[in-house]
Design a protein around this motif. Structure first.
Motif, short mmCIF file in Angstrom:
data_model
loop_
_atom_site.label_atom_id
_atom_site.label_comp_id
_atom_site.label_asym_id
_atom_site.label_seq_id
_atom_site.Cartn_x
_atom_site.Cartn_y
_atom_site.Cartn_z
N UNK A 144 -25.84 -6.29 -7.98
CA UNK A 144 -24.57 -6.00 -7.31
C UNK A 144 -24.76 -4.94 -6.23
N UNK A 145 -24.18 -5.22 -5.06
CA UNK A 145 -24.09 -4.21 -4.00
C UNK A 145 -22.61 -4.10 -3.64
N UNK A 146 -22.06 -2.89 -3.75
CA UNK A 146 -20.62 -2.71 -3.64
C UNK A 146 -20.29 -1.59 -2.66
N UNK A 147 -19.38 -1.89 -1.72
CA UNK A 147 -18.85 -0.86 -0.83
C UNK A 147 -17.35 -0.77 -1.06
N UNK A 201 17.77 10.38 -2.99
CA UNK A 201 17.37 10.50 -4.38
C UNK A 201 15.87 10.40 -4.55
N UNK A 202 15.16 9.97 -3.52
CA UNK A 202 13.70 9.85 -3.61
C UNK A 202 13.09 11.24 -3.66
N UNK A 203 12.36 11.53 -4.72
CA UNK A 203 11.76 12.85 -4.90
C UNK A 203 10.24 12.85 -4.69
N UNK A 204 9.59 11.78 -5.04
CA UNK A 204 8.13 11.74 -4.94
C UNK A 204 7.67 10.33 -4.58
N UNK A 205 6.67 10.25 -3.72
CA UNK A 205 6.09 8.96 -3.33
C UNK A 205 4.58 9.05 -3.47
N UNK A 206 4.02 8.14 -4.24
CA UNK A 206 2.57 8.04 -4.40
C UNK A 206 2.14 6.70 -3.84
N UNK A 207 1.20 6.71 -2.91
CA UNK A 207 0.71 5.48 -2.32
C UNK A 207 -0.80 5.40 -2.54
N UNK A 208 -1.26 4.24 -2.98
CA UNK A 208 -2.68 4.04 -3.21
C UNK A 208 -3.19 2.81 -2.47
N UNK A 209 -4.34 2.96 -1.83
CA UNK A 209 -4.99 1.83 -1.16
C UNK A 209 -6.43 1.74 -1.67
N UNK A 210 -6.86 0.55 -1.98
CA UNK A 210 -8.25 0.37 -2.39
C UNK A 210 -8.80 -0.96 -1.94
N UNK A 211 -9.99 -0.97 -1.39
CA UNK A 211 -10.64 -2.24 -1.09
C UNK A 211 -12.10 -2.19 -1.53
N UNK A 212 -12.62 -3.38 -1.82
CA UNK A 212 -14.01 -3.51 -2.30
C UNK A 212 -14.65 -4.70 -1.61
N UNK A 213 -15.84 -4.50 -1.09
CA UNK A 213 -16.68 -5.60 -0.62
C UNK A 213 -17.89 -5.65 -1.55
N UNK A 214 -18.01 -6.73 -2.28
CA UNK A 214 -19.01 -6.83 -3.33
C UNK A 214 -19.93 -8.03 -3.05
N UNK A 215 -21.22 -7.78 -3.06
CA UNK A 215 -22.20 -8.87 -2.92
C UNK A 215 -22.94 -9.01 -4.26
N UNK A 216 -22.85 -10.20 -4.83
CA UNK A 216 -23.37 -10.43 -6.18
C UNK A 216 -24.47 -11.47 -6.15
#
Length: 458
Positions: free
Chosen positions: A27-30, A132-147
């Motif tokens: 596996x090679x993963x970025x 009324x919005x008190x908190x905002x959590x945003x998540x981004x994730x990407x993976x390029x995987x060579x198997x």
């Protein structure tokens, strides 16, 4: 592509001291991870990881070794380590490898600035929904995987996989009431295509509007009710309360309510459950599983009758059959086990609005939350992230704090109507300390009776 002769040599060393089967997973993963909180980008993490796992099987025994050294010498050392762990004293044969490469995913270069812009745009969109919005959590994730997968039976496949997941979690509070709204999208499609279907702002607005609306909603009433599970609620129930019980390792360990029931009627005759890793663009999709077996649709329950389980190579061997392409692992550091990919209930023919009218009075689930499931008997408790009362066959007021309690197989037997829609949700499925990307889906379903938990009055 890795050198075929080197891989054959590695597999030969893995079986030099005995064993019935050996495989090599490289596996090679970025990856890119971006986290935003309090309107600030708190974390940007860009990483690259690579490694290989060598597995040797003999009967019920397994030896596994992994390494970060992908040189010929590093792979041979890992193979020697695995071989010594079994040390059966007899050499097995390695068949010549047959190279096969999966079609390449669409190449796309996306600048880090563009990914950060998507995250900050979502934050602004969520905060614009209301005070009324008190908190905002945003998540981004990407993976390029060579198997790369090679084994002693001649399998030699290579595949590139790209995945993207985008999540928004909003906390809203007013008058001492605190509520949350969560929304996520995930895909194996390119960045532009993923957000063309649902923009970051739209994802954020849905999460924020849900949180704010729940602050003002009354508590859900409790009791036995007719329940409509909307298609857009996603397939959490079929994944948790049914799908895990159809994984062959749990069946063989006696930990599944579905054990020994192939051919039996286990659901309503309107219910067909499928797991299909070949669905284009879906978050759990792949061309080959992590043992090099070609992905295929697997009908698990057809018109109510149990047809099949989800197998990897090891569990399929125990049952004297071939794997159906569901051997998955979190990374090269893990052994493959049977896992779901894209699990869904096949749509029927009834319009969703007709199902709500048919319910007359009851409870509509438009978004499922987290929950707990006992796979040995199918009992479950799920939180409801967005639920409405059904009054006079129409959608009534939003209520908060509801839960659903029931038994997965019993619910599937009770399903009275199946909608013609289909809504997907995405997530990371945890099992045996490993997390893998999955999606699940269902059409709108009418369940004549379920226990709804809540603190309000009916």
């Amino acid at each position: 592509m890795f050198d075929k002769d080197v891989l054959e040599e590695v597999l030969g060393v893995a079986l030099a001291r005995g064993g019935s089967f050996a495989d090599l997973f490289i596996e090679e993963r970025q990856s890119t991870l971006i986290a935003l909180e309090d309107s600030r980008v708190e974390r940007v993490q860009i990483g690259r990881d690579c490694g290989a796992g060598v597995r040797v099987l003999s009967g019920e025994s397994t030896a596994y070794a992994y390494t970060n050294d992908l040189s010929r010498e590093g792979l041979l050392q890992a193979a020697e380590t695995a071989a010594r762990a079994l040390n059966l004293g007899r050499e097995a044969v390695v068949r010549a490898l047959r190279p096969e490469t999966a079609p390449q995913p669409v190449k796309e270069e996306v600048a880090l600035e563009e990914k950060v812009a998507a995250v900050t745009a979502a934050d602004k969109a969520a905060r614009a929904v209301g005070g009324a919005v008190r908190q905002v959590l945003v998540g981004y994730g990407d993976v390029a995987q060579r198997v790369t997968v090679a084994n002693s039976e001649g399998v030699f496949v290579e595949e590139e996989r790209h995945r993207l997941r985008f999540t928004v979690n909003v906390v809203a509070a007013e008058g001492g009431v605190i509520q949350t709204g969560f929304e996520a999208v995930g895909s194996t499609a390119p960045f532009a295509a993923t957000f063309r279907e649902r923009s970051p702002e739209e994802v954020a607005q849905v999460a924020a509007q849900r949180a704010v609306a729940l602050v003002h909603a009354p508590p859900a009433p409790a009791g036995r009710m007719t329940v409509v599970l909307a298609g857009e609620a996603g397939g959490t129930m079929v994944h948790e309360a049914c799908g895990h019980g159809l994984e062959a390792d749990l069946v063989q360990k006696g930990l599944s309510v579905y054990g020994g029931k192939k051919g039996d009627l286990v659901a309503g005759e309107t219910v067909t459950v499928i797991d299909d890793a070949t669905l284009p663009g879906k978050y759990g999709s792949y061309r080959f599983d992590d043992e090099g077996v070609k992905a295929r649709p697997v009908v698990l329950i057809e018109n109510g009758y149990l047809k099949d389980y989800l197998y990897d190579r090891r569990t399929s061997g125990r049952d004297g059959r071939e794997s159906n392409g569901h051997g998955r692992r979190e990374s090269y550091q893990h052994k493959p086990i049977p896992r779901m990919a894209n699990t869904y209930i096949k749509p029927g023919k009834t319009p969703p609005e007709e199902i709500i009218r048919e319910a007359k009075k009851g409870f509509l689930v438009k978004k499922m939350g987290g929950g707990q499931v006992n796979t040995t008997n199918g009992d479950f408790v799920f939180e409801v992230a967005e639920g409405y009362l059904i009054e006079d066959g129409d959608v009534g007021p939003l209520v908060r704090g509801a839960t659903l309690t029931g038994n997965g197989p019993e619910v599937l037997k009770k399903v009275a109507l199946v909608g013609r829609d289909l809504g997907f949700t995405v997530g990371t499925c945890g099992k045996d300390g490993q997390g893998v990307p999955v999606s699940d889906a269902q059409p709108t379903l009418l369940v004549p009776e379920l226990i709804v938990g809540g603190t309000g009055r009916r």
